[in-house]
Design a protein around this motif. Sequence first.
Motif, mmCIF file in Angstrom:
data_model
loop_
_atom_site.group_PDB
_atom_site.id
_atom_site.type_symbol
_atom_site.label_atom_id
_atom_site.label_comp_id
_atom_site.label_asym_id
_atom_site.label_seq_id
_atom_site.Cartn_x
_atom_site.Cartn_y
_atom_site.Cartn_z
ATOM 1 N N TRP A 115 0.949 -1.141 -0.060
ATOM 2 C CA TRP A 115 0.144 -0.058 0.052
ATOM 3 C C TRP A 115 0.848 1.116 -0.035
ATOM 4 C CZ3 TRP A 115 -2.096 2.595 4.941
ATOM 5 C CH2 TRP A 115 -2.757 3.852 4.533
ATOM 6 N N ALA A 116 0.858 2.053 -1.296
ATOM 7 C CA ALA A 116 1.841 3.018 -1.209
ATOM 8 C C ALA A 116 0.956 4.212 -1.177
ATOM 9 C CB ALA A 116 2.340 3.089 -2.519
ATOM 10 N N TYR A 117 1.587 5.328 -0.344
ATOM 11 C CA TYR A 117 0.740 6.714 -0.334
ATOM 12 C C TYR A 117 1.843 7.910 -0.553
ATOM 13 C CZ TYR A 117 2.301 5.015 4.246
ATOM 14 O OH TYR A 117 3.103 4.455 5.233
ATOM 15 N N ASP A 118 1.601 9.051 -0.541
ATOM 16 C CA ASP A 118 2.298 10.180 -0.804
ATOM 17 C C ASP A 118 2.154 11.233 0.139
ATOM 18 O OD1 ASP A 118 -0.097 10.954 -1.419
ATOM 19 O OD2 ASP A 118 0.249 11.611 -3.449
ATOM 20 N N TYR A 119 1.780 10.793 1.344
ATOM 21 C CA TYR A 119 1.473 12.124 2.239
ATOM 22 C C TYR A 119 2.505 12.053 3.515
ATOM 23 C CZ TYR A 119 -1.104 15.424 5.446
ATOM 24 O OH TYR A 119 -1.464 16.541 6.123
ATOM 25 N N VAL B 51 -0.188 -3.878 -5.915
ATOM 26 C CA VAL B 51 0.482 -2.576 -5.337
ATOM 27 C C VAL B 51 -0.871 -1.485 -5.606
ATOM 28 C CG1 VAL B 51 2.118 -0.483 -6.026
ATOM 29 C CG2 VAL B 51 2.766 -2.897 -6.465
ATOM 30 N N TRP B 52 -1.170 -1.138 -4.186
ATOM 31 C CA TRP B 52 -2.064 -0.264 -4.226
ATOM 32 C C TRP B 52 -1.904 1.241 -3.802
ATOM 33 C CZ3 TRP B 52 -5.908 -3.482 -0.436
ATOM 34 C CH2 TRP B 52 -6.062 -4.546 -1.118
ATOM 35 N N ARG C 237 17.480 9.603 2.928
ATOM 36 C CA ARG C 237 17.291 8.400 2.291
ATOM 37 C C ARG C 237 15.951 8.447 1.325
ATOM 38 N NH1 ARG C 237 14.029 4.744 6.489
ATOM 39 N NH2 ARG C 237 12.779 6.204 7.574
ATOM 40 N N TRP C 238 15.717 7.491 0.633
ATOM 41 C CA TRP C 238 14.331 7.374 -0.264
ATOM 42 C C TRP C 238 13.204 7.347 1.029
ATOM 43 C CZ3 TRP C 238 15.423 8.395 -4.853
ATOM 44 C CH2 TRP C 238 16.606 7.810 -5.475
ATOM 45 N N PRO C 239 12.378 8.455 1.034
ATOM 46 C CA PRO C 239 11.276 8.416 1.995
ATOM 47 C C PRO C 239 10.615 7.242 1.933
ATOM 48 C CG PRO C 239 11.362 10.500 0.497
ATOM 49 C CD PRO C 239 12.428 9.428 0.132
ATOM 50 N N ALA C 240 10.173 6.643 3.350
ATOM 51 C CA ALA C 240 9.294 5.386 3.384
ATOM 52 C C ALA C 240 7.735 5.938 3.182
ATOM 53 C CB ALA C 240 9.679 4.726 4.800
ATOM 54 N N LYS C 241 7.251 5.694 2.321
ATOM 55 C CA LYS C 241 5.905 5.745 1.881
ATOM 56 C C LYS C 241 5.179 4.480 1.666
ATOM 57 C CE LYS C 241 6.500 9.898 2.761
ATOM 58 N NZ LYS C 241 5.725 10.743 3.898
ATOM 59 N N HIS C 242 5.206 3.413 2.337
ATOM 60 C CA HIS C 242 4.357 2.400 2.058
ATOM 61 C C HIS C 242 4.260 1.475 3.296
ATOM 62 C CE1 HIS C 242 8.084 0.017 1.521
ATOM 63 N NE2 HIS C 242 7.352 -1.183 1.726
ATOM 64 N N ASP C 243 2.977 0.825 3.210
ATOM 65 C CA ASP C 243 2.937 -0.314 4.229
ATOM 66 C C ASP C 243 2.970 -1.833 3.477
ATOM 67 O OD1 ASP C 243 2.689 1.728 6.031
ATOM 68 O OD2 ASP C 243 0.687 1.129 6.853
#
Length: 294
Positions: free
Chosen positions: A146-150, A207-208, A157-163
């Motif tokens: 589950w990818a998000y952008d907020y 991938v959501w 580092r690469w920002p962690a934006k998923h569960d």
Amino acid sequence: MSEPVAATQPLWLPDGPSTVVHGDNLEVVAALPDGAFQLIYLDPPFNTGRSQARQRTTAVRAEAGAGSVIGFKGRSYERIKGDILSYDDRFEDYWGFLEPRLMEAWRLLADTGTLYLHLDYRESHYAKVLLDALFGRESFLNEIVWAYDYGAKAKNRWPAKHDTILVYVKNPGDYFFDSSAVDREPYMAPGLVTPEKAELGKLPTDVWWHTIVSPTGREKTGYPTQKPEGVLRRIVQASSREGDWVLDFFAGSGTTGAVAAALGRRFLLVDRSPDAVAVMRARFSERPEVRFVG
């Protein structure tokens, strides 16, 4: 008002109403009958480093033999646990908390049922190896990202934006999954498909892309770890039928129940937090059929 929980009062009945239970989830689920739920969604607290009371359960896989579950590469469940705990000591207390609850989840799933375990990137790889052992590696169905952008943006580092949501079925030879019931989504490149396909949309993959709960949106309850209804909607649509029972024993804000009710499923939610139960009471205030106990 919550109903008092008498010693002889069942917290859940297969022909009863959807229910929210205020109590310790391990104690509650240990009293539930085998195979009672078609779908279990769990969003446990992520590993914060806090010690947890270690409670044990006697539930094991039916084919475990002399108390040892054979899983990953034929190695025993206890061996896999030991290897992982010796590899990363920080994981031990968290797994001591989570392990017996996952064992109960396996026991409580119907033979056609599915478990969705929602974790973050720091714990999902440990959990997958141990779930391979507990459920059997052949029962692994999907790893959903589950990818998000907020939220905050890391600079070093690469920002962690998923569960990660790990999906396991009780019986890999006979599980329920209905992709036709899932809401379709727009193609990312609609020009590459026919107009008819573009209008219909496509089925979600593993991938959501879905934003978090908006701080100003209608879904917002104020609960800090609330998950968006859109994510739970896909899960409930795909892995349960109308009238089925859905279980969430880390219920939090009650999103699982809200989605299940909207889709015609019945639910049992459990949480030990008074704040969580208060949020759920407000959320289900217009559903008098939902019972609160505890």
